[in-house]
Enzyme design. Structure first.
Site, PDB file in Angstrom:
ATOM      1  N   LYS A 201     -11.737  -1.343   0.019  1.00 21.83           N
ATOM      2  CA  LYS A 201     -11.076  -2.550  -0.800  1.00 21.83           C
ATOM      3  C   LYS A 201     -12.595  -3.660  -1.004  1.00 21.83           C
ATOM      4  CE  LYS A 201      -6.721  -0.509  -1.773  1.00 21.83           C
ATOM      5  NZ  LYS A 201      -5.537  -0.864  -1.193  1.00 21.83           N
TER       6      LYS A 201
ATOM      7  N   GLN B 186      -1.408  -5.104   1.184  1.00 20.20           N
ATOM      8  CA  GLN B 186      -0.991  -3.700   1.712  1.00 20.20           C
ATOM      9  C   GLN B 186      -0.384  -3.168   2.477  1.00 20.20           C
ATOM     10  OE1 GLN B 186      -5.027  -1.573   1.061  1.00 20.20           O
ATOM     11  NE2 GLN B 186      -3.003   0.076   2.167  1.00 20.20           N
TER      12      GLN B 186
ATOM     13  N   ASP C 244      -2.498  -5.989  -7.917  1.00 23.13           N
ATOM     14  CA  ASP C 244      -2.023  -5.309  -7.437  1.00 23.13           C
ATOM     15  C   ASP C 244      -0.973  -4.131  -7.917  1.00 23.13           C
ATOM     16  OD1 ASP C 244      -2.633  -2.663  -6.007  1.00 23.13           O
ATOM     17  OD2 ASP C 244      -1.577  -3.154  -3.968  1.00 23.13           O
TER      18      ASP C 244
END
Lengths: 302, 302
Positions: free
Chosen positions: B70, B114, B137
């Site tokens: 990412k 994450q 996200d």
């Protein structure tokens, strides 16, 4: 309306099982009694009486009746009420300002915005002006996500009431296939999320759904929340299905064709006396929850 | 593993239609290019470079690889990155403090935590420490409810990427029956809500679902998000179904048995190269969205 099996013999007719009723009235009365006891205990312990603010915009007679009913029930449960009535031409900004004021008012523990609101108002903006801690009707985005994720928060009262009814009648939810008809943000959508959180397989159906009857026919549990009188027919049901009718249409008629459905279902909610009383009972219970939490928080922060 | 139709004649085999691939790679590359152009324009106009903060807790090699990927993609898109790596024994409080700090840092526009996080951490509490304006996200409760209600907000990247892929391949969603396998808060649940908002009939299935294959066999669109290699078999699919494989298991294997499924489906995502690139592309696009919104807001408030 078609007559169901008119040639059926008397003998067959008597062996035809009739659905058992899932009656909300008594269960709701028990919930209200318990809420009243807790409200009284809170008042004795802290001097604080739980208070529900109701906000009504416009002069729709049905909405006015609902609000009055909720206020009456509150009173019987020892819950105070604050009534705010705004004119039909109220703007979103004015309504948001009123709801923000109530959200900040320490004497108000729960807020109910009666819906529907007039068309010029952004209903979502209005709902979001209700502080999550006072959202005893479970209409905020936070409440919805909390229901979906199994997080603490107030439940939307009708879906939450439906779940309590299903639990009281010991309807197995885990692994059951529940079909929800309707997807409104305060009824169909949260009802499906609560059923999913209880490990049901959940199908959301709505106006664009194809072969609706075939999908409903697979359901162990049907939740009708579509707002159309007698919409769900007996022929749509799997024999033995559990039928929850969250509709309340003109003439006190539900979304399910009751006479047809009772001949196929194993359990069914009557209209009225099924889901309706559970909705109000949960509203009152959650108002006492809110008052307790806010009073404890207030005490703790002193 | 059973061999599919071993006695099939060569003639039949060649007339057997093979599914078309829904390839995410190229579409994702286009999205990243557009995001890069916008990032550059923002930098030229305001001097601000979009910045994505990645937070990694512990030393799971797969998670570390994802985060690195990412960051690399961000760099290529002209998006700066801030890397926060915390030890495996980090507490919820410590992680929440870090995420709160990043939420308040004006130089950070988007935050990615994450997942999975180590077991001692309350993942929901951590997600909720991300400011909705920086939740690129789409993991907060606010983002979920916004997806469910069609309100403005960032989308969970994998479900949002799936929808973009379906739209790009002109898959009809309105009235289609979509079956989602899996109900995680950042994948299955929001995927279903986005499909429902696009007027699909949506069935949520999961580990407690009975007769899963029979339910999947009704689907016009299957979204597999279970995290089990080759879980969905070709025999579970309706001929012509559209199959989206959101799984990414050990050995680069999806949740759908690809060889079997291609013989039945009309469209299918490959693994890798299907959903994965779309997820990252949407993350970058939303980071630029966030930077633009925050820079505009910052300018406005000066």
């Amino acid at each position: 309306m078609t007559q169901s099996t008119p040639t059926q013999s008397a003998d067959n007719a008597t062996t035809q099982p009739q659905a058992r009723l899932m009656i909300g009235t008594e269960l709701a009365a028990e919930m209200v009694t318990k809420a009243a006891v807790r409200a009284e205990a809170l008042r004795e312990r802290t001097g604080v009486q739980p208070c529900l603010a109701t906000v009504l915009v416009g002069d729709d007679p049905a909405s006015a009746t609902y609000v009055r009913m909720k206020q009456n029930r509150s009173k019987k449960a020892g819950i105070g009420s604050r009534s705010v009535v705004l004119p039909a031409e109220t703007t979103t900004e004015e309504l948001v300002a009123e709801l923000t004021k109530l959200s900040e008012d320490p004497e108000v523990h729960g807020i109910l915005l009666q819906h529907p609101v007039p068309a010029q108002i952004d209903e979502r903006a209005a709902f979001e002006a209700i502080a999550p801690a006072k959202d005893v009707d479970g209409v905020t985005m936070h409440a919805f996500a909390a229901m979906a994720f199994g997080e603490p928060g107030f439940r939307s009262c009708t879906p939450g009431g439906i779940l309590r009814l299903l639990e009281a009648y010991e309807v197995p939810l885990s692994g059951a296939h529940a079909v929800v008809i309707g997807r409104s943000p305060i009824l169909g959508k949260p009802a499906g999320m609560l059923l999913l959180a209880s490990n049901a397989t959940v199908t959301y159906t709505h106006s664009r759904t194809k072969d609706l009857a075939d999908i409903v026919r697979q359901a162990d549990i049907v939740v009708a929340a579509v707002g159309k009188a007698n919409f769900v027919r007996g022929s749509w049901l799997k024999p033995g299905a559990v039928v929850v009718d969250a509709g309340y249409n003109e003439g006190n008629v539900g979304d399910v064709h009751f006479e047809e459905a009772t001949e196929v279902a194993s359990l069914i909610t009557p209209v009225p006396g099924g889901v309706g009383p559970m909705t109000i009972a949960l509203l009152l219970e959650q108002t006492v929850d809110a008052a307790e939490a806010q009073t404890a928080a207030g005490t703790a922060s002193v």
